[in-house]
Design a protein around this motif. Structure first.
Motif, PDB file in Angstrom:
ATOM      1  N   ILE A  95     -18.850  70.086  28.688  1.00 13.86           N
ATOM      2  CA  ILE A  95     -17.728  69.355  28.081  1.00 13.86           C
ATOM      3  C   ILE A  95     -16.385  70.041  28.358  1.00 13.86           C
ATOM      4  O   ILE A  95     -15.565  69.535  29.122  1.00 13.86           O
ATOM      5  CB  ILE A  95     -17.945  69.200  26.558  1.00 13.86           C
ATOM      6  N   ALA A  96     -16.168  71.203  27.764  1.00 20.28           N
ATOM      7  CA  ALA A  96     -14.861  71.858  27.859  1.00 20.28           C
ATOM      8  C   ALA A  96     -14.528  72.271  29.287  1.00 20.28           C
ATOM      9  O   ALA A  96     -13.409  72.038  29.769  1.00 20.28           O
ATOM     10  CB  ALA A  96     -14.817  73.074  26.928  1.00 20.28           C
ATOM     11  N   GLY A  97     -15.496  72.890  29.977  1.00 24.38           N
ATOM     12  CA  GLY A  97     -15.238  73.379  31.329  1.00 24.38           C
ATOM     13  C   GLY A  97     -14.733  72.301  32.273  1.00 24.38           C
ATOM     14  O   GLY A  97     -13.648  72.448  32.877  1.00 24.38           O
ATOM     15  N   PRO A  98     -15.476  71.188  32.429  1.00 23.64           N
ATOM     16  CA  PRO A  98     -15.008  70.134  33.328  1.00 23.64           C
ATOM     17  C   PRO A  98     -13.655  69.538  32.919  1.00 23.64           C
ATOM     18  O   PRO A  98     -12.812  69.254  33.788  1.00 23.64           O
ATOM     19  CB  PRO A  98     -16.121  69.084  33.241  1.00 23.64           C
ATOM     20  N   LEU A  99     -13.447  69.339  31.618  1.00 25.29           N
ATOM     21  CA  LEU A  99     -12.201  68.721  31.166  1.00 25.29           C
ATOM     22  C   LEU A  99     -11.004  69.632  31.404  1.00 25.29           C
ATOM     23  O   LEU A  99      -9.952  69.187  31.880  1.00 25.29           O
ATOM     24  CB  LEU A  99     -12.301  68.360  29.677  1.00 25.29           C
ATOM     25  N   VAL A 100     -11.150  70.914  31.083  1.00 22.67           N
ATOM     26  CA  VAL A 100     -10.057  71.873  31.301  1.00 22.67           C
ATOM     27  C   VAL A 100      -9.796  72.044  32.791  1.00 22.67           C
ATOM     28  O   VAL A 100      -8.646  72.079  33.242  1.00 22.67           O
ATOM     29  CB  VAL A 100     -10.380  73.227  30.636  1.00 22.67           C
ATOM     30  N   ALA A 101     -10.869  72.153  33.568  1.00 23.72           N
ATOM     31  CA  ALA A 101     -10.716  72.325  35.017  1.00 23.72           C
ATOM     32  C   ALA A 101      -9.987  71.135  35.626  1.00 23.72           C
ATOM     33  O   ALA A 101      -9.061  71.304  36.442  1.00 23.72           O
ATOM     34  CB  ALA A 101     -12.083  72.497  35.668  1.00 23.72           C
ATOM     35  N   TYR A 102     -10.390  69.919  35.245  1.00 21.82           N
ATOM     36  CA  TYR A 102      -9.742  68.717  35.781  1.00 21.82           C
ATOM     37  C   TYR A 102      -8.256  68.710  35.418  1.00 21.82           C
ATOM     38  O   TYR A 102      -7.394  68.447  36.283  1.00 21.82           O
ATOM     39  CB  TYR A 102     -10.421  67.469  35.246  1.00 21.82           C
ATOM     40  N   GLU A 127      -6.955  63.328  42.468  1.00 18.11           N
ATOM     41  CA  GLU A 127      -7.964  62.984  41.466  1.00 18.11           C
ATOM     42  C   GLU A 127      -9.374  63.271  41.978  1.00 18.11           C
ATOM     43  O   GLU A 127     -10.211  63.822  41.256  1.00 18.11           O
ATOM     44  CB  GLU A 127      -7.847  61.512  41.073  1.00 18.11           C
ATOM     45  N   VAL A 128      -9.635  62.906  43.241  1.00 21.26           N
ATOM     46  CA  VAL A 128     -10.971  63.127  43.800  1.00 21.26           C
ATOM     47  C   VAL A 128     -11.293  64.612  43.861  1.00 21.26           C
ATOM     48  O   VAL A 128     -12.376  65.052  43.435  1.00 21.26           O
ATOM     49  CB  VAL A 128     -11.086  62.493  45.205  1.00 21.26           C
ATOM     50  N   SER A 129     -10.364  65.413  44.380  1.00 22.10           N
ATOM     51  CA  SER A 129     -10.598  66.860  44.487  1.00 22.10           C
ATOM     52  C   SER A 129     -10.803  67.487  43.116  1.00 22.10           C
ATOM     53  O   SER A 129     -11.697  68.316  42.921  1.00 22.10           O
ATOM     54  CB  SER A 129      -9.418  67.529  45.197  1.00 22.10           C
ATOM     55  N   ALA A 130      -9.971  67.090  42.141  1.00 18.12           N
ATOM     56  CA  ALA A 130     -10.087  67.650  40.794  1.00 18.12           C
ATOM     57  C   ALA A 130     -11.420  67.278  40.154  1.00 18.12           C
ATOM     58  O   ALA A 130     -12.063  68.105  39.503  1.00 18.12           O
ATOM     59  CB  ALA A 130      -8.930  67.160  39.924  1.00 18.12           C
ATOM     60  N   LEU A 131     -11.854  66.034  40.347  1.00 17.22           N
ATOM     61  CA  LEU A 131     -13.124  65.597  39.780  1.00 17.22           C
ATOM     62  C   LEU A 131     -14.304  66.306  40.433  1.00 17.22           C
ATOM     63  O   LEU A 131     -15.243  66.741  39.755  1.00 17.22           O
ATOM     64  CB  LEU A 131     -13.277  64.082  39.932  1.00 17.22           C
ATOM     65  N   VAL A 132     -14.261  66.429  41.760  1.00 20.70           N
ATOM     66  CA  VAL A 132     -15.360  67.099  42.472  1.00 20.70           C
ATOM     67  C   VAL A 132     -15.453  68.563  42.050  1.00 20.70           C
ATOM     68  O   VAL A 132     -16.550  69.076  41.763  1.00 20.70           O
ATOM     69  CB  VAL A 132     -15.161  66.980  44.000  1.00 20.70           C
ATOM     70  N   LEU A 133     -14.325  69.242  41.982  1.00 22.70           N
ATOM     71  CA  LEU A 133     -14.347  70.659  41.619  1.00 22.70           C
ATOM     72  C   LEU A 133     -14.738  70.866  40.155  1.00 22.70           C
ATOM     73  O   LEU A 133     -15.398  71.849  39.823  1.00 22.70           O
ATOM     74  CB  LEU A 133     -12.966  71.279  41.894  1.00 22.70           C
ATOM     75  N   SER A 134     -14.359  69.940  39.291  1.00 22.74           N
ATOM     76  CA  SER A 134     -14.734  70.069  37.874  1.00 22.74           C
ATOM     77  C   SER A 134     -16.240  69.903  37.691  1.00 22.74           C
ATOM     78  O   SER A 134     -16.816  70.360  36.712  1.00 22.74           O
ATOM     79  CB  SER A 134     -13.983  69.053  37.018  1.00 22.74           C
ATOM     80  N   ALA A 188      -8.819  57.992  35.259  1.00 20.74           N
ATOM     81  CA  ALA A 188      -9.846  58.968  35.622  1.00 20.74           C
ATOM     82  C   ALA A 188     -10.008  60.030  34.533  1.00 20.74           C
ATOM     83  O   ALA A 188     -11.129  60.424  34.189  1.00 20.74           O
ATOM     84  CB  ALA A 188      -9.495  59.627  36.961  1.00 20.74           C
ATOM     85  N   GLY A 189      -8.896  60.502  33.977  1.00 16.23           N
ATOM     86  CA  GLY A 189      -8.971  61.526  32.936  1.00 16.23           C
ATOM     87  C   GLY A 189      -9.684  61.031  31.692  1.00 16.23           C
ATOM     88  O   GLY A 189     -10.513  61.731  31.114  1.00 16.23           O
ATOM     89  N   THR A 190      -9.343  59.815  31.279  1.00 17.18           N
ATOM     90  CA  THR A 190      -9.991  59.239  30.098  1.00 17.18           C
ATOM     91  C   THR A 190     -11.472  59.010  30.347  1.00 17.18           C
ATOM     92  O   THR A 190     -12.321  59.321  29.510  1.00 17.18           O
ATOM     93  CB  THR A 190      -9.320  57.904  29.717  1.00 17.18           C
ATOM     94  N   ALA A 191     -11.793  58.457  31.526  1.00 11.79           N
ATOM     95  CA  ALA A 191     -13.191  58.203  31.867  1.00 11.79           C
ATOM     96  C   ALA A 191     -13.985  59.496  31.911  1.00 11.79           C
ATOM     97  O   ALA A 191     -15.134  59.549  31.471  1.00 11.79           O
ATOM     98  CB  ALA A 191     -13.280  57.485  33.211  1.00 11.79           C
TER      99      ALA A 191
END
Length: 211
Positions: A9-16, A26-33, A162-165
């Motif tokens: 939960i926290a890790g992916p959201l903070v990373a994004y 958006e794609v790079s941030a989502l993939v890396l998160s 993307a952030g909300t989803a």
């Protein structure tokens, strides 16, 4: 619970959020998160020295979403990764109804321990139609619920940012699982009381009448 909060939960959201703030697409941030949930699965594998079915489905979903996102450049395709393991689990639940034991029963016996005295007693109850019915109903409810969740995730990805989803996709599984566990406990308790009443009535009917 701490590991879930950090890696799922926290890790992916903070990373994004941080990656977007530093100019990543958006794609790079989502993939890396997605590294955080994958790392959580890896740590679980190291701790238990095996990859369980849930971990495998999570990794499959991450791989599918990452591949689709990188090939298409569409962030919405990255976000469907959560729907992949969820939908597969729902299908497996329903498909297991045609096997010798439904999936939720298999989970229950593994949790109890098949070689323990309680586990052997639990397995003996499979001979009773009412007991079998309870676990078939539970498996149907879990299967339908997870298919509905997978569909809801797709709709959310399509109609929100993307952030909300991403935020919804990280919290929703635990909300759904919590509701299902609460329902399963209440349903199981109700079925248990009904079985006890039926057993008592059967014993009473078998007792000889007294003048």
């Amino acid at each position: 619970m701490v590991a879930i909060a950090i890696f799922d939960i926290a890790g992916p959201l903070v990373a994004y959020s941080q990656l977007r703030a530093h100019g990543f697409s958006e794609v790079s941030a989502l993939v890396l998160s997605g590294v955080f949930p994958a790392l959580g699965v890896l740590l679980t594998v190291i701790r238990h020295r095996r990859l369980d079915a849930i971990g495998a489905l999570v990794l499959l979903g991450i791989a599918v979403g990452t591949a689709l996102g990188l090939v298409s450049g569409n962030p919405r395709l990255v976000l469907i990764e959560g729907s992949v393991p969820t939908g597969i689990f729902g299908v497996v639940c329903l498909a297991s109804l045609w096997s010798s034991r439904p999936l939720i029963y298999r989970f229950a016996i593994e949790f109890i321990g098949p070689d323990s005295p309680r586990g052997r007693e639990f397995e003996d109850r499979w001979q009773y139609a009412g007991f079998r019915h309870v676990f078939r109903v539970m498996t149907i409810v879990w299967g339908v619920a997870y298919l509905a969740e997978a569909a809801a995730r797709v709709v959310i990805v399509e109609v929100t940012s993307a952030g909300t989803a991403l935020a919804v996709s990280k919290v929703m599984p635990y909300v759904v699982a919590g509701l299902l566990v609460a329902w399963m406990f209440a349903y199981g308790q109700r079925a248990k009381r009904r079985g006890e009443r039926m057993a008592a009535a059967s014993r009473a009917a078998q007792e000889p009448a007294h003048d």
